[in-house]
Design an enzyme around this catalytic site. Structure first.
Site, PDB file in Angstrom:
ATOM      1  NE  ARG A  95      -3.883  -8.300 -16.376  1.00 22.67           N
ATOM      2  CZ  ARG A  95      -5.207  -8.973 -15.947  1.00 22.67           C
ATOM      3  NH1 ARG A  95      -5.568  -8.828 -15.072  1.00 22.67           N
ATOM      4  NH2 ARG A  95      -5.548  -9.869 -17.120  1.00 22.67           N
ATOM      5  CG  ASP A 145      -4.568   4.864   5.799  1.00 26.25           C
ATOM      6  OD1 ASP A 145      -3.838   4.128   6.665  1.00 26.25           O
ATOM      7  OD2 ASP A 145      -4.169   5.122   4.971  1.00 26.25           O
ATOM      8  CE1 TYR A 199       0.771  11.363   1.353  1.00 28.79           C
ATOM      9  CE2 TYR A 199      -0.331   9.850   0.016  1.00 28.79           C
ATOM     10  CZ  TYR A 199       0.821  10.409   0.490  1.00 28.79           C
ATOM     11  OH  TYR A 199       1.409  10.220  -0.516  1.00 28.79           O
ATOM     12  CE  LYS A 254       4.543   5.787   3.459  1.00 30.21           C
ATOM     13  NZ  LYS A 254       2.969   5.027   2.511  1.00 30.21           N
TER      14      LYS A 254
END
Length: 399
Positions: free
Chosen positions: A58, A183, A111, A208
Protein backbone atom coordinates in the site's frame (compact mmCIF):
# COMPACT_ATOMS: atom_id res chain seq x y z
CA UNK A 1 27.98 15.82 -16.71
CA UNK A 2 24.27 15.14 -17.24
CA UNK A 3 23.24 15.13 -20.87
CA UNK A 4 20.04 16.68 -22.13
CA UNK A 5 17.99 13.68 -23.23
CA UNK A 6 14.98 13.97 -25.52
CA UNK A 7 11.55 12.95 -24.21
CA UNK A 8 11.38 10.20 -26.84
CA UNK A 9 14.46 8.57 -25.30
CA UNK A 10 13.33 9.18 -21.73
CA UNK A 11 10.02 7.47 -22.47
CA UNK A 12 11.94 4.31 -23.35
CA UNK A 13 14.76 4.31 -20.80
CA UNK A 14 13.98 6.58 -17.84
CA UNK A 15 13.33 5.09 -14.42
CA UNK A 16 14.08 1.47 -15.33
CA UNK A 17 17.74 0.60 -14.72
CA UNK A 18 17.54 0.38 -10.93
CA UNK A 19 14.52 -1.94 -11.06
CA UNK A 20 15.67 -4.55 -13.57
CA UNK A 21 16.87 -7.82 -12.02
CA UNK A 22 18.90 -10.83 -13.12
CA UNK A 23 20.01 -9.06 -16.29
CA UNK A 24 16.45 -8.69 -17.56
CA UNK A 25 15.89 -6.04 -20.21
CA UNK A 26 12.45 -5.19 -18.80
CA UNK A 27 11.17 -4.09 -15.39
CA UNK A 28 9.44 -7.06 -13.70
CA UNK A 29 6.01 -7.07 -12.11
CA UNK A 30 6.51 -7.41 -8.36
CA UNK A 31 3.26 -8.70 -6.88
CA UNK A 32 4.51 -9.10 -3.33
CA UNK A 33 2.38 -7.42 -0.67
CA UNK A 34 5.17 -7.32 1.93
CA UNK A 35 8.98 -7.38 1.98
CA UNK A 36 11.20 -9.49 4.20
CA UNK A 37 14.06 -8.13 6.37
CA UNK A 38 16.46 -10.22 8.41
CA UNK A 39 18.10 -7.12 9.86
CA UNK A 40 15.47 -5.52 12.10
CA UNK A 41 17.35 -2.24 12.36
CA UNK A 42 17.52 -1.97 8.57
CA UNK A 43 13.81 -2.79 8.38
CA UNK A 44 13.06 0.01 10.82
CA UNK A 45 15.16 2.51 8.88
CA UNK A 46 13.31 1.64 5.68
CA UNK A 47 9.96 1.85 7.48
CA UNK A 48 10.61 5.40 8.72
CA UNK A 49 12.05 6.51 5.38
CA UNK A 50 15.66 6.86 6.44
CA UNK A 51 16.82 4.22 3.94
CA UNK A 52 15.53 3.15 0.54
CA UNK A 53 13.41 0.04 0.28
CA UNK A 54 9.87 -1.31 0.46
CA UNK A 55 7.88 -2.66 3.39
CA UNK A 56 4.24 -2.94 2.30
CA UNK A 57 2.42 -2.72 -1.03
CA UNK A 58 0.00 0.00 0.00
CA UNK A 59 2.98 2.27 0.58
CA UNK A 60 5.41 1.52 -2.24
CA UNK A 61 6.27 -1.16 -4.79
CA UNK A 62 9.31 -1.60 -7.08
CA UNK A 63 7.32 -1.78 -10.34
CA UNK A 64 5.24 1.22 -9.36
CA UNK A 65 8.37 3.14 -8.34
CA UNK A 66 9.86 2.56 -11.78
CA UNK A 67 6.77 4.01 -13.44
CA UNK A 68 6.80 7.02 -11.11
CA UNK A 69 10.45 7.71 -11.84
CA UNK A 70 9.87 7.55 -15.58
CA UNK A 71 7.12 10.18 -15.42
CA UNK A 72 9.14 12.25 -12.93
CA UNK A 73 12.07 12.51 -15.31
CA UNK A 74 9.87 13.30 -18.30
CA UNK A 75 8.18 16.15 -16.42
CA UNK A 76 11.47 17.44 -15.01
CA UNK A 77 10.21 17.04 -11.45
CA UNK A 78 11.96 16.49 -8.12
CA UNK A 79 9.55 13.74 -7.08
CA UNK A 80 6.48 11.77 -8.16
CA UNK A 81 3.87 9.53 -6.61
CA UNK A 82 1.13 7.46 -8.20
CA UNK A 83 -2.49 6.49 -7.58
CA UNK A 84 -5.09 3.92 -8.52
CA UNK A 85 -6.83 6.32 -10.94
CA UNK A 86 -6.50 9.83 -12.33
CA UNK A 87 -9.36 11.04 -10.13
CA UNK A 88 -7.56 9.61 -7.10
CA UNK A 89 -4.57 11.74 -8.05
CA UNK A 90 -6.74 14.86 -8.22
CA UNK A 91 -8.81 14.20 -5.09
CA UNK A 92 -5.84 13.11 -2.95
CA UNK A 93 -3.91 16.21 -3.96
CA UNK A 94 -6.78 18.56 -3.16
CA UNK A 95 -7.55 16.90 0.18
CA UNK A 96 -3.89 16.99 1.17
CA UNK A 97 -3.57 20.75 0.95
CA UNK A 98 -7.05 22.14 1.60
CA UNK A 99 -8.61 22.86 4.98
CA UNK A 100 -11.96 24.37 6.06
CA UNK A 101 -11.95 28.07 5.30
CA UNK A 102 -9.50 27.77 2.38
CA UNK A 103 -10.28 29.18 -1.04
CA UNK A 104 -9.71 27.58 -4.45
CA UNK A 105 -9.69 29.32 -7.82
CA UNK A 106 -10.19 27.16 -10.89
CA UNK A 107 -11.92 27.19 -14.26
CA UNK A 108 -15.38 26.04 -15.33
CA UNK A 109 -14.10 23.80 -18.14
CA UNK A 110 -12.63 20.91 -16.21
CA UNK A 111 -13.34 17.21 -16.49
CA UNK A 112 -16.77 16.37 -15.04
CA UNK A 113 -15.39 14.42 -12.09
CA UNK A 114 -13.08 17.29 -11.17
CA UNK A 115 -15.95 19.74 -11.49
CA UNK A 116 -18.03 17.60 -9.12
CA UNK A 117 -15.28 17.77 -6.49
CA UNK A 118 -15.36 21.56 -6.75
CA UNK A 119 -19.12 22.00 -6.85
CA UNK A 120 -20.36 19.16 -4.62
CA UNK A 121 -17.73 17.74 -2.27
CA UNK A 122 -15.30 20.50 -1.25
CA UNK A 123 -18.04 23.03 -0.38
CA UNK A 124 -19.33 20.51 2.22
CA UNK A 125 -15.95 20.91 3.94
CA UNK A 126 -16.38 24.69 4.12
CA UNK A 127 -13.92 25.26 1.28
CA UNK A 128 -14.77 28.20 -0.96
CA UNK A 129 -14.61 27.52 -4.71
CA UNK A 130 -14.46 30.15 -7.44
CA UNK A 131 -14.79 28.81 -10.98
CA UNK A 132 -13.84 31.35 -13.64
CA UNK A 133 -14.72 31.38 -17.32
CA UNK A 134 -11.96 29.43 -19.02
CA UNK A 135 -9.75 31.71 -21.06
CA UNK A 136 -10.81 34.84 -19.16
CA UNK A 137 -7.41 35.51 -17.61
CA UNK A 138 -8.48 38.91 -16.31
CA UNK A 139 -11.26 37.30 -14.28
CA UNK A 140 -8.81 34.76 -12.89
CA UNK A 141 -6.38 37.52 -11.98
CA UNK A 142 -9.12 39.32 -10.08
CA UNK A 143 -10.18 36.22 -8.16
CA UNK A 144 -6.63 35.09 -7.40
CA UNK A 145 -5.85 38.61 -6.23
CA UNK A 146 -8.52 38.22 -3.53
CA UNK A 147 -6.38 35.46 -2.06
CA UNK A 148 -6.51 31.68 -2.35
CA UNK A 149 -4.77 28.57 -1.10
CA UNK A 150 -4.74 26.66 -4.38
CA UNK A 151 -5.25 27.24 -8.12
CA UNK A 152 -6.25 24.29 -10.27
CA UNK A 153 -5.93 24.35 -14.06
CA UNK A 154 -6.73 21.83 -16.73
CA UNK A 155 -5.17 22.79 -20.05
CA UNK A 156 -6.20 21.75 -22.64
CA UNK A 157 -9.62 21.18 -21.08
CA UNK A 158 -11.85 18.14 -21.38
CA UNK A 159 -13.87 18.16 -23.64
CA UNK A 160 -13.83 21.73 -25.02
CA UNK A 161 -10.00 21.85 -25.41
CA UNK A 162 -9.69 25.41 -24.11
CA UNK A 163 -6.26 26.71 -23.13
CA UNK A 164 -5.07 28.69 -20.10
CA UNK A 165 -1.78 30.59 -20.02
CA UNK A 166 0.16 28.65 -17.37
CA UNK A 167 3.02 31.16 -17.06
CA UNK A 168 0.64 34.05 -16.53
CA UNK A 169 -1.29 32.24 -13.81
CA UNK A 170 1.92 30.93 -12.21
CA UNK A 171 3.14 34.47 -11.69
CA UNK A 172 -0.06 35.36 -9.87
CA UNK A 173 0.14 32.17 -7.82
CA UNK A 174 3.62 33.12 -6.58
CA UNK A 175 2.42 36.60 -5.63
CA UNK A 176 -0.37 35.08 -3.52
CA UNK A 177 1.76 32.23 -2.16
CA UNK A 178 -0.81 29.83 -3.65
CA UNK A 179 -0.14 26.36 -5.03
CA UNK A 180 -0.63 25.99 -8.78
CA UNK A 181 -1.75 22.49 -9.83
CA UNK A 182 -2.05 21.67 -13.54
CA UNK A 183 -3.79 18.66 -15.04
CA UNK A 184 -1.60 17.81 -18.03
CA UNK A 185 -3.47 14.69 -19.18
CA UNK A 186 -4.44 15.93 -22.65
CA UNK A 187 -1.02 17.37 -23.53
CA UNK A 188 1.20 14.66 -21.98
CA UNK A 189 4.86 15.37 -21.11
CA UNK A 190 5.61 15.17 -24.83
CA UNK A 191 3.71 18.34 -25.73
CA UNK A 192 3.73 20.39 -22.51
CA UNK A 193 5.68 20.58 -19.26
CA UNK A 194 3.77 22.75 -16.76
CA UNK A 195 6.54 22.67 -14.14
CA UNK A 196 8.88 24.47 -16.53
CA UNK A 197 6.16 27.12 -16.94
CA UNK A 198 5.92 27.78 -13.21
CA UNK A 199 3.43 25.21 -11.90
CA UNK A 200 4.10 23.60 -8.51
CA UNK A 201 2.46 20.25 -9.27
CA UNK A 202 1.39 18.44 -12.42
CA UNK A 203 -1.19 15.65 -12.60
CA UNK A 204 -1.89 12.97 -15.21
CA UNK A 205 -4.65 10.47 -15.59
CA UNK A 206 -2.17 7.79 -16.62
CA UNK A 207 -5.11 5.70 -17.81
CA UNK A 208 -5.18 7.84 -20.94
CA UNK A 209 -2.11 8.68 -23.03
CA UNK A 210 0.63 7.43 -20.72
CA UNK A 211 -0.71 3.87 -20.79
CA UNK A 212 -2.09 4.40 -24.25
CA UNK A 213 -3.77 1.02 -24.72
CA UNK A 214 -6.97 1.35 -22.67
CA UNK A 215 -6.05 -1.62 -20.48
CA UNK A 216 -4.89 -0.12 -17.15
CA UNK A 217 -6.10 2.47 -14.64
CA UNK A 218 -3.78 4.89 -12.90
CA UNK A 219 -2.85 8.43 -11.96
CA UNK A 220 0.40 10.22 -11.18
CA UNK A 221 1.50 13.46 -9.54
CA UNK A 222 4.86 15.19 -10.08
CA UNK A 223 6.47 18.29 -8.65
CA UNK A 224 8.45 19.70 -5.76
CA UNK A 225 9.69 17.03 -3.38
CA UNK A 226 8.28 18.61 -0.24
CA UNK A 227 4.81 18.87 -1.79
CA UNK A 228 4.78 15.41 -3.35
CA UNK A 229 5.86 13.84 -0.05
CA UNK A 230 2.82 15.35 1.65
CA UNK A 231 0.48 13.91 -0.98
CA UNK A 232 2.24 10.55 -0.82
CA UNK A 233 1.66 10.42 2.94
CA UNK A 234 -2.05 11.16 2.46
CA UNK A 235 -2.30 8.52 -0.26
CA UNK A 236 -0.40 5.81 1.62
CA UNK A 237 -2.75 6.17 4.57
CA UNK A 238 -5.96 6.53 2.56
CA UNK A 239 -4.98 3.69 0.27
CA UNK A 240 -5.57 4.76 -3.37
CA UNK A 241 -2.50 2.78 -4.43
CA UNK A 242 -1.54 1.92 -8.01
CA UNK A 243 -1.52 -1.81 -8.75
CA UNK A 244 1.90 -3.17 -9.86
CA UNK A 245 0.34 -4.89 -12.86
CA UNK A 246 -1.11 -1.56 -13.96
CA UNK A 247 2.28 0.07 -13.42
CA UNK A 248 3.91 -2.52 -15.66
CA UNK A 249 1.40 -1.81 -18.42
CA UNK A 250 2.06 1.92 -18.01
CA UNK A 251 5.81 1.40 -18.32
CA UNK A 252 5.34 -0.71 -21.42
CA UNK A 253 2.89 1.75 -22.92
CA UNK A 254 5.11 4.76 -22.32
CA UNK A 255 7.91 3.32 -24.44
CA UNK A 256 5.87 4.33 -27.50
CA UNK A 257 4.43 7.53 -26.01
CA UNK A 258 6.39 9.89 -28.25
CA UNK A 259 5.55 7.93 -31.41
CA UNK A 260 1.88 7.69 -30.49
CA UNK A 261 1.36 11.30 -29.43
CA UNK A 262 2.91 12.81 -32.55
CA UNK A 263 0.97 10.52 -34.89
CA UNK A 264 -2.26 11.18 -32.97
CA UNK A 265 -1.58 14.92 -33.03
CA UNK A 266 -1.03 14.87 -36.77
CA UNK A 267 -4.28 12.98 -37.30
CA UNK A 268 -6.24 15.31 -35.01
CA UNK A 269 -4.97 18.46 -36.66
CA UNK A 270 -5.81 17.29 -40.16
CA UNK A 271 -9.21 15.93 -39.14
CA UNK A 272 -10.08 19.16 -37.32
CA UNK A 273 -9.22 21.13 -40.47
CA UNK A 274 -11.36 18.80 -42.57
CA UNK A 275 -14.36 18.97 -40.24
CA UNK A 276 -14.16 22.76 -39.87
CA UNK A 277 -15.08 23.03 -43.53
CA UNK A 278 -17.77 20.36 -43.57
CA UNK A 279 -21.33 21.60 -44.15
CA UNK A 280 -22.80 19.25 -41.52
CA UNK A 281 -20.53 20.63 -38.79
CA UNK A 282 -21.48 23.71 -36.78
CA UNK A 283 -18.17 24.21 -34.98
CA UNK A 284 -14.87 22.46 -34.30
CA UNK A 285 -12.93 23.03 -31.09
CA UNK A 286 -9.18 22.42 -31.53
CA UNK A 287 -6.34 24.68 -30.33
CA UNK A 288 -4.37 24.01 -33.51
CA UNK A 289 -6.94 25.89 -35.58
CA UNK A 290 -6.15 29.58 -35.99
CA UNK A 291 -9.83 30.25 -35.31
CA UNK A 292 -9.50 28.83 -31.80
CA UNK A 293 -9.66 31.73 -29.28
CA UNK A 294 -6.64 30.41 -27.35
CA UNK A 295 -4.56 29.41 -30.38
CA UNK A 296 -1.71 31.83 -29.67
CA UNK A 297 -1.39 30.71 -26.05
CA UNK A 298 -1.29 27.06 -27.12
CA UNK A 299 1.32 27.93 -29.74
CA UNK A 300 3.45 29.55 -27.03
CA UNK A 301 3.33 26.91 -24.31
CA UNK A 302 2.83 23.64 -26.20
CA UNK A 303 5.11 21.78 -28.60
CA UNK A 304 2.06 20.47 -30.47
CA UNK A 305 -1.70 20.89 -30.20
CA UNK A 306 -2.60 17.36 -29.13
CA UNK A 307 -4.87 14.63 -30.39
CA UNK A 308 -8.11 15.75 -28.76
CA UNK A 309 -10.79 17.86 -30.39
CA UNK A 310 -14.56 18.20 -30.19
CA UNK A 311 -17.22 19.25 -32.63
CA UNK A 312 -20.94 19.95 -32.83
CA UNK A 313 -23.30 18.98 -35.63
CA UNK A 314 -26.33 20.60 -37.20
CA UNK A 315 -29.22 18.71 -35.67
CA UNK A 316 -27.72 18.31 -32.20
CA UNK A 317 -28.01 15.00 -30.39
CA UNK A 318 -30.27 13.47 -33.02
CA UNK A 319 -27.53 14.06 -35.58
CA UNK A 320 -24.95 12.57 -33.24
CA UNK A 321 -27.09 9.44 -32.89
CA UNK A 322 -27.10 9.14 -36.67
CA UNK A 323 -23.37 9.67 -37.18
CA UNK A 324 -21.48 7.92 -34.38
CA UNK A 325 -22.91 4.39 -34.92
CA UNK A 326 -21.79 4.63 -38.57
CA UNK A 327 -18.12 5.08 -37.67
CA UNK A 328 -16.17 1.94 -38.42
CA UNK A 329 -12.76 2.94 -37.05
CA UNK A 330 -13.74 4.34 -33.66
CA UNK A 331 -14.68 2.95 -30.28
CA UNK A 332 -17.79 4.60 -28.90
CA UNK A 333 -16.58 4.57 -25.32
CA UNK A 334 -15.88 6.74 -22.27
CA UNK A 335 -12.12 6.84 -22.71
CA UNK A 336 -9.43 8.75 -24.60
CA UNK A 337 -5.74 8.69 -25.43
CA UNK A 338 -5.67 5.10 -26.70
CA UNK A 339 -4.08 3.85 -29.90
CA UNK A 340 -7.58 3.33 -31.27
CA UNK A 341 -9.71 6.35 -32.13
CA UNK A 342 -12.39 6.87 -29.48
CA UNK A 343 -15.49 9.04 -29.75
CA UNK A 344 -18.52 9.93 -27.67
CA UNK A 345 -20.80 12.79 -26.63
CA UNK A 346 -19.80 14.67 -23.49
CA UNK A 347 -23.05 13.62 -21.81
CA UNK A 348 -21.86 9.98 -21.69
CA UNK A 349 -18.08 10.57 -21.41
CA UNK A 350 -16.46 13.53 -19.69
CA UNK A 351 -19.59 14.95 -18.04
CA UNK A 352 -21.83 11.94 -17.49
CA UNK A 353 -21.99 12.86 -13.79
CA UNK A 354 -23.48 16.26 -14.62
CA UNK A 355 -27.13 17.03 -15.28
CA UNK A 356 -28.19 18.54 -18.62
CA UNK A 357 -28.65 21.85 -16.81
CA UNK A 358 -25.15 21.68 -15.34
CA UNK A 359 -23.66 20.84 -18.73
CA UNK A 360 -25.49 23.80 -20.26
CA UNK A 361 -24.14 26.06 -17.52
CA UNK A 362 -20.64 24.88 -18.43
CA UNK A 363 -21.22 25.61 -22.09
CA UNK A 364 -21.28 21.94 -23.10
CA UNK A 365 -23.95 21.21 -25.67
CA UNK A 366 -25.76 17.88 -25.41
CA UNK A 367 -24.67 17.09 -28.95
CA UNK A 368 -20.99 17.96 -28.46
CA UNK A 369 -18.81 15.08 -29.69
CA UNK A 370 -15.40 14.42 -28.14
CA UNK A 371 -12.96 12.86 -30.60
CA UNK A 372 -9.72 11.22 -29.47
CA UNK A 373 -7.67 10.57 -32.59
CA UNK A 374 -5.82 7.27 -32.68
CA UNK A 375 -2.79 6.13 -34.64
CA UNK A 376 -4.73 4.81 -37.64
CA UNK A 377 -4.18 6.06 -41.18
CA UNK A 378 -5.43 9.63 -41.58
CA UNK A 379 -6.98 8.77 -44.93
CA UNK A 380 -9.01 5.96 -43.34
CA UNK A 381 -10.20 8.14 -40.47
CA UNK A 382 -11.16 10.96 -42.80
CA UNK A 383 -13.06 8.61 -45.11
CA UNK A 384 -14.74 7.04 -42.09
CA UNK A 385 -16.02 10.44 -40.92
CA UNK A 386 -17.02 11.39 -44.43
CA UNK A 387 -19.07 8.22 -44.84
CA UNK A 388 -20.78 8.68 -41.48
CA UNK A 389 -21.58 12.36 -42.07
CA UNK A 390 -23.29 11.59 -45.36
CA UNK A 391 -26.31 10.57 -43.28
CA UNK A 392 -26.80 14.26 -42.42
CA UNK A 393 -26.27 15.91 -45.76
CA UNK A 394 -29.93 15.89 -46.80
CA UNK A 395 -31.79 16.67 -43.59
CA UNK A 396 -29.44 18.51 -41.25
CA UNK A 397 -27.36 20.80 -43.45
CA UNK A 398 -28.70 24.33 -43.82
CA UNK A 399 -29.47 25.46 -47.35
Amino acid sequence: MKRNVDHATEAVWAGEKAYRVHGASQVPVVNSVAYNYDDLDHWYQVAIGEEEGHIYGRNTNPTVASFEDKVRQMEGAEAATSFSTGMAAISNTLHTFLRPGDRVVSIKDTYGGTNKIFTEFLPKLDIEIELCETGNHEAMETEIGKGCRLIHLETPTNPTVKITDIERIAELAREQNALLVVDNTFATPILQNPLSLGADLVIHSATKFLGGHADALGGVLCGRKDLVEQVFHYREINGATMDPNAAYLMIRGMKTLDLRVWKQTENAGRLAEYLSGHPAVVEVFYPGLESHPNHEIAKKQMKGYGSMFSFSLHGGMEAVKEVLPRLEFANRAANLGAVETTVGPARTTSHVESTPEERAELGIAEGLVRYSAGIESFDDLKQDLENALQALNVHNTPS
